[in-house]
Every structure is written in C-alpha cells, then in structure tokens.
Design a protein around this motif. Structure first.
Motif, PDB file in Angstrom:
ATOM      1  N   PHE A  69       0.891  -1.173  -0.147  1.00 53.70           N
ATOM      2  CA  PHE A  69       0.254   0.112   0.022  1.00 53.70           C
ATOM      3  C   PHE A  69       0.858   1.091  -0.001  1.00 53.70           C
ATOM      4  O   PHE A  69       2.009   1.265   0.610  1.00 53.70           O
ATOM      5  CB  PHE A  69      -0.951   0.052   1.247  1.00 53.70           C
ATOM      6  N   GLU A  70       0.369   2.261  -0.824  1.00 48.56           N
ATOM      7  CA  GLU A  70       0.971   3.490  -0.752  1.00 48.56           C
ATOM      8  C   GLU A  70       0.100   4.419   0.037  1.00 48.56           C
ATOM      9  O   GLU A  70      -1.126   4.724   0.123  1.00 48.56           O
ATOM     10  CB  GLU A  70       1.328   4.276  -1.949  1.00 48.56           C
ATOM     11  N   PHE A  71       0.798   5.191   0.856  1.00 48.08           N
ATOM     12  CA  PHE A  71      -0.035   6.244   1.742  1.00 48.08           C
ATOM     13  C   PHE A  71       0.150   7.615   1.204  1.00 48.08           C
ATOM     14  O   PHE A  71       1.293   8.171   0.753  1.00 48.08           O
ATOM     15  CB  PHE A  71       0.737   6.509   3.424  1.00 48.08           C
ATOM     16  N   HIS A  72      -1.227   8.366   0.902  1.00 52.79           N
ATOM     17  CA  HIS A  72      -0.998   9.532   0.277  1.00 52.79           C
ATOM     18  C   HIS A  72      -2.093  10.310   1.072  1.00 52.79           C
ATOM     19  O   HIS A  72      -3.239  10.003   1.675  1.00 52.79           O
ATOM     20  CB  HIS A  72      -1.806   9.613  -1.247  1.00 52.79           C
ATOM     21  N   ASN A  96       1.869   0.904  15.324  1.00 51.06           N
ATOM     22  CA  ASN A  96       3.095   1.489  15.448  1.00 51.06           C
ATOM     23  C   ASN A  96       3.716   1.316  14.259  1.00 51.06           C
ATOM     24  O   ASN A  96       5.181   1.434  14.466  1.00 51.06           O
ATOM     25  CB  ASN A  96       3.828   0.901  16.610  1.00 51.06           C
ATOM     26  N   ILE A  97       3.129   1.579  13.024  1.00 52.88           N
ATOM     27  CA  ILE A  97       3.948   1.688  11.822  1.00 52.88           C
ATOM     28  C   ILE A  97       4.553   3.046  11.893  1.00 52.88           C
ATOM     29  O   ILE A  97       3.571   4.040  11.862  1.00 52.88           O
ATOM     30  CB  ILE A  97       2.951   1.482  10.572  1.00 52.88           C
ATOM     31  N   GLY A 122       4.408   4.093   2.981  1.00 56.68           N
ATOM     32  CA  GLY A 122       3.361   3.087   2.649  1.00 56.68           C
ATOM     33  C   GLY A 122       4.087   1.752   3.159  1.00 56.68           C
ATOM     34  O   GLY A 122       4.893   1.729   4.071  1.00 56.68           O
ATOM     35  N   LEU A 123       3.265   0.553   2.905  1.00 54.82           N
ATOM     36  CA  LEU A 123       3.735  -0.829   3.503  1.00 54.82           C
ATOM     37  C   LEU A 123       4.158  -1.698   2.155  1.00 54.82           C
ATOM     38  O   LEU A 123       3.688  -1.824   1.149  1.00 54.82           O
ATOM     39  CB  LEU A 123       2.740  -1.423   3.923  1.00 54.82           C
ATOM     40  N   PRO A 124       5.476  -2.418   2.417  1.00 47.90           N
ATOM     41  CA  PRO A 124       5.725  -3.185   1.361  1.00 47.90           C
ATOM     42  C   PRO A 124       4.698  -4.437   1.264  1.00 47.90           C
ATOM     43  O   PRO A 124       4.207  -4.828   2.273  1.00 47.90           O
ATOM     44  CB  PRO A 124       6.998  -3.631   1.793  1.00 47.90           C
TER      45      PRO A 124
END
Length: 156
Positions: A14-17, A59-60, A66-68
């Motif tokens: 996921f990508e964070f925007h 706690n990311i 994002g997440l791999p």
C-alpha cells in the motif's frame, strides 16, 4: 490470489497519500504512527456482532510512505507490531497477516482501515482489536478505508 489465505498469503503493498478534500496535501506534523485493521465484514464471530479480524498492525512509523508487500510477522525492526487476528486463532504463534479466504456464500467483503495517529501506542502485540481501537480513540488524525470482495470457493 497471492494475497489470499488460499494463495501465497502475502500482505498487499500500500502507498500512503494525504489529501485535503480532493486536493493532495502533506501529512500533519503531529503524525507519529499508522495502524491498519483488516477484517471480513461478512462474518460474525462466536455468535456475536463482531466480524472476523484477519490482521491488525500498529506503531507503523509515521515517516513511511506505505507498506511493502509481505510485511512480515511479529514485531518488526522498525517498531511495527502485528496484532492478533485469524492467524493467531489458527494456531500460529506469531501474529501476522492472514489473507481473504471467504467462507460460505458467493462473496465476502473485506475492508482495510488505515488510521494515522498522533501517538505511538504502548500496547503489547497480543492487544485485541477492541483494546487497539480504545487506545487509538482521541488520537486519530486521519483515516482511510479500502474495500474489496473475494469469491467463496463454496458458493451457497
């Protein structure tokens, strides 16, 4: 299928925007961590109103973009903690992602909920979803959700 429990069971990337309404924005300075809750909203657990929790992570670090894919299990080197979910209920001693598996019915609907928090949570990895949500209450500075459906192998 690679992200499903019947496939490779790898968590998706996921990508964070950040958006402010319909416009791209920047993360607030108060962002400390992210949390993810992934659940099957089609099920009820133990004859209750609670649906099936497949995965939670918290706690990311708020500095990630994002997440791999295939994030890993247990507590990760960056401080991310995988909380309990269906994998722990299936005898897996190390909490982590467990992908869609869709029980009876033509489809099951799944949701990933992403929370941006102004705090690092002081919770153990075996924290329940209710405990996680209670600890996050009052600290959510952003939220997004991604919905999908997965076909059942045994449509009824």
């Amino acid at each position: 299928m690679k992200n499903s429990g019947r496939g490779d069971n790898k968590s998706p990337a996921f990508e964070f925007h950040w958006n402010l309404g319909t416009e791209p924005g920047s993360a607030p300075d108060t962002l400390k961590t992210y949390a993810v809750v992934f659940h099957d909203i089609q099920n009820s657990s133990n004859k209750t109103t609670t649906d099936t929790l497949h995965w939670s992570a918290f706690n990311i670090p708020g500095t990630v973009k994002g997440l791999p894919e295939n994030i890993g299990t247990g507590e990760l080197p960056d401080g991310t903690r995988n909380g309990p979910g269906i994998a722990a209920n299936r005898g897996n001693r190390i909490p982590g992602y467990f992908g869609p598996g869709a029980g009876p019915g033509p489809f099951h609907h799944y949701v990933f909920e992403f929370y941006a928090l102004d705090i690092k949570l002081e919770l153990p990895a075996n924290t329940t979803r209710d405990e996680l949500l209670k600890a996050m209450d009052g600290h959510v500075i952003g939220k997004a959700a991604w919905f999908g459906r997965f076909p059942s192998p045994n449509p009824q």
